[in-house]
Scaffold this active site. Structure first.
Site, short mmCIF file in Angstrom:
data_model
loop_
_atom_site.label_atom_id
_atom_site.label_comp_id
_atom_site.label_asym_id
_atom_site.label_seq_id
_atom_site.Cartn_x
_atom_site.Cartn_y
_atom_site.Cartn_z
N PRO A 9 0.78 -1.23 0.00
CA PRO A 9 0.00 0.00 0.00
C PRO A 9 0.82 1.29 0.00
O PRO A 9 1.86 1.36 0.65
CB PRO A 9 -0.83 -0.10 1.28
CG PRO A 9 -0.18 -1.14 2.11
CD PRO A 9 0.49 -2.08 1.16
N ASN A 10 0.31 2.24 -0.75
CA ASN A 10 0.85 3.60 -0.84
C ASN A 10 2.14 3.71 -1.66
O ASN A 10 2.63 4.82 -1.88
CB ASN A 10 1.05 4.22 0.56
CG ASN A 10 -0.25 4.29 1.33
OD1 ASN A 10 -1.22 4.83 0.82
ND2 ASN A 10 -0.31 3.72 2.51
N ARG A 17 4.32 11.00 -2.03
CA ARG A 17 4.23 10.75 -0.59
C ARG A 17 5.58 11.01 0.08
O ARG A 17 6.63 10.51 -0.38
CB ARG A 17 3.75 9.31 -0.32
CG ARG A 17 4.81 8.26 -0.25
CD ARG A 17 4.27 6.86 -0.02
NE ARG A 17 4.12 6.52 1.37
CZ ARG A 17 4.37 5.30 1.85
NH1 ARG A 17 4.80 4.32 1.07
NH2 ARG A 17 4.19 5.06 3.11
N TYR A 22 10.95 9.09 1.02
CA TYR A 22 10.93 8.12 -0.08
C TYR A 22 11.49 8.65 -1.40
O TYR A 22 11.59 7.91 -2.38
CB TYR A 22 9.49 7.62 -0.30
CG TYR A 22 8.94 6.92 0.93
CD1 TYR A 22 9.44 5.68 1.33
CD2 TYR A 22 7.94 7.50 1.71
CE1 TYR A 22 8.96 5.04 2.45
CE2 TYR A 22 7.45 6.87 2.84
CZ TYR A 22 7.96 5.64 3.21
OH TYR A 22 7.49 5.01 4.33
N ASN A 73 8.05 -5.65 -1.13
CA ASN A 73 8.01 -4.54 -0.18
C ASN A 73 6.56 -4.48 0.29
O ASN A 73 5.70 -3.88 -0.38
CB ASN A 73 8.42 -3.23 -0.86
CG ASN A 73 8.42 -2.08 0.14
OD1 ASN A 73 7.90 -2.21 1.25
ND2 ASN A 73 8.99 -0.95 -0.25
N ALA A 76 3.25 -0.90 4.66
CA ALA A 76 2.72 -0.91 6.02
C ALA A 76 2.33 -2.32 6.49
O ALA A 76 2.35 -2.61 7.70
CB ALA A 76 1.52 0.03 6.12
N HIS A 79 4.41 -4.63 8.95
CA HIS A 79 4.38 -4.53 10.40
C HIS A 79 3.11 -5.12 11.01
O HIS A 79 2.96 -5.10 12.23
CB HIS A 79 4.51 -3.05 10.81
CG HIS A 79 5.50 -2.30 9.97
ND1 HIS A 79 6.84 -2.64 9.93
CD2 HIS A 79 5.36 -1.25 9.10
CE1 HIS A 79 7.47 -1.82 9.10
NE2 HIS A 79 6.61 -0.98 8.58
N ASP A 86 2.04 -15.93 6.11
CA ASP A 86 1.53 -17.29 5.92
C ASP A 86 1.46 -17.67 4.43
O ASP A 86 1.73 -18.81 4.06
CB ASP A 86 0.15 -17.44 6.56
CG ASP A 86 0.23 -17.55 8.08
OD1 ASP A 86 1.34 -17.72 8.61
OD2 ASP A 86 -0.83 -17.47 8.73
N GLU A 97 12.90 -9.44 1.18
CA GLU A 97 12.10 -8.30 1.65
C GLU A 97 12.89 -7.01 1.39
O GLU A 97 14.09 -6.95 1.66
CB GLU A 97 11.87 -8.48 3.16
CG GLU A 97 11.19 -7.31 3.85
CD GLU A 97 11.17 -7.49 5.38
OE1 GLU A 97 11.86 -8.40 5.92
OE2 GLU A 97 10.48 -6.69 6.04
N HIS A 99 12.81 -2.61 1.74
CA HIS A 99 12.22 -1.34 2.16
C HIS A 99 13.06 -0.21 1.60
O HIS A 99 14.30 -0.27 1.68
CB HIS A 99 12.16 -1.24 3.69
CG HIS A 99 11.32 -2.32 4.27
ND1 HIS A 99 9.95 -2.31 4.19
CD2 HIS A 99 11.66 -3.49 4.88
CE1 HIS A 99 9.48 -3.41 4.73
NE2 HIS A 99 10.49 -4.15 5.16
N SER A 101 13.06 2.98 2.66
CA SER A 101 13.64 3.73 3.79
C SER A 101 14.31 2.76 4.76
O SER A 101 14.12 1.54 4.68
CB SER A 101 12.52 4.49 4.51
OG SER A 101 11.62 3.59 5.11
N ARG A 106 13.46 4.45 12.15
CA ARG A 106 12.23 5.24 12.18
C ARG A 106 11.42 4.90 13.45
O ARG A 106 12.01 4.54 14.45
CB ARG A 106 11.44 5.01 10.88
CG ARG A 106 12.24 5.48 9.65
CD ARG A 106 11.50 5.25 8.35
NE ARG A 106 10.27 6.03 8.31
CZ ARG A 106 9.30 5.83 7.40
NH1 ARG A 106 9.46 4.89 6.47
NH2 ARG A 106 8.21 6.57 7.42
N ARG A 110 7.86 0.27 13.24
CA ARG A 110 8.40 -0.17 11.94
C ARG A 110 9.51 -1.21 12.10
O ARG A 110 10.00 -1.77 11.14
CB ARG A 110 8.89 1.02 11.13
CG ARG A 110 7.77 1.94 10.70
CD ARG A 110 8.23 3.01 9.74
NE ARG A 110 7.34 4.15 9.80
CZ ARG A 110 6.21 4.27 9.09
NH1 ARG A 110 5.87 3.35 8.23
NH2 ARG A 110 5.44 5.34 9.22
#
Ligand code: DQA
Length: 139
Positions: A9-10, A17, A22, A73, A76, A79, A86, A97, A99, A101, A106, A110
């Site tokens: 998301p986002n 954003r 970012y 990625n 949100a 977390h 699963d 994985e 990220h 940032s 942070r 996070r």
């Protein structure tokens, strides 16, 4: 080698954003960067973005026996989402994985990552380059 890149998301709002965190490059810039890198490396790539947890779970399920690696990625959902963890465990596909940032520097919330419990590597804080490093790791 066939790699699925999943963005949560986002991340479609990249460039707009929180540019101080970012950067100013857009989601389309990210897609182009990944596609060019994969073309150079001879990798077949599919790039998927969704703001919906269930859609991400279904994308992972549908990757079963179709992809050799996943770069994710979860944004949100990193977390919060046991469901994404699963799904990754269910399909058993090698996963990195990413990220953009540095999540470790942070807010405290996070620092928790459910996906990290399955991913063979986590790359954080390298900006868009993190995705390319993740692909190289899978190669
Ligand atoms: C992020 C970090 C997450 O904490 C955040 O919710 C995101 C993006 C990153 O790429 O740095 O949406 O995954």
């Amino acid at each position: 080698m066939k790699i699925l890149v999943i963005n949560g998301p986002n991340l479609n709002m990249l460039g707009v954003r929180e540019p101080d965190i970012y950067g100013r490059k857009t989601y389309s810039d990210l897609v182009r960067l990944i596609e060019n890198h994969c073309r150079e490396k001879g990798v077949t790539v599919e790039i998927f973005q969704s703001n919906h947890e269930g859609a991400i779970v279904e994308k992972i399920q549908n990757a079963y026996k179709k992809f050799d690696g996943i770069v994710i990625n979860p944004a949100a959902y990193t977390h919060t989402s046991v469901a994404i963890l699963d799904a990754l465990k269910a399909v058993g596909i090698r996963t990195v994985e990413v990220h953009i940032s540095d999540v470790s520097s942070r807010e405290d919330f996070r620092r928790i990552s459910y996906v990290k419990l399955y991913a063979e590597k986590t790359i954080s804080g390298l900006g868009f380059d993190g995705y390319l490093r993740a692909i190289d790791h899978l190669l």
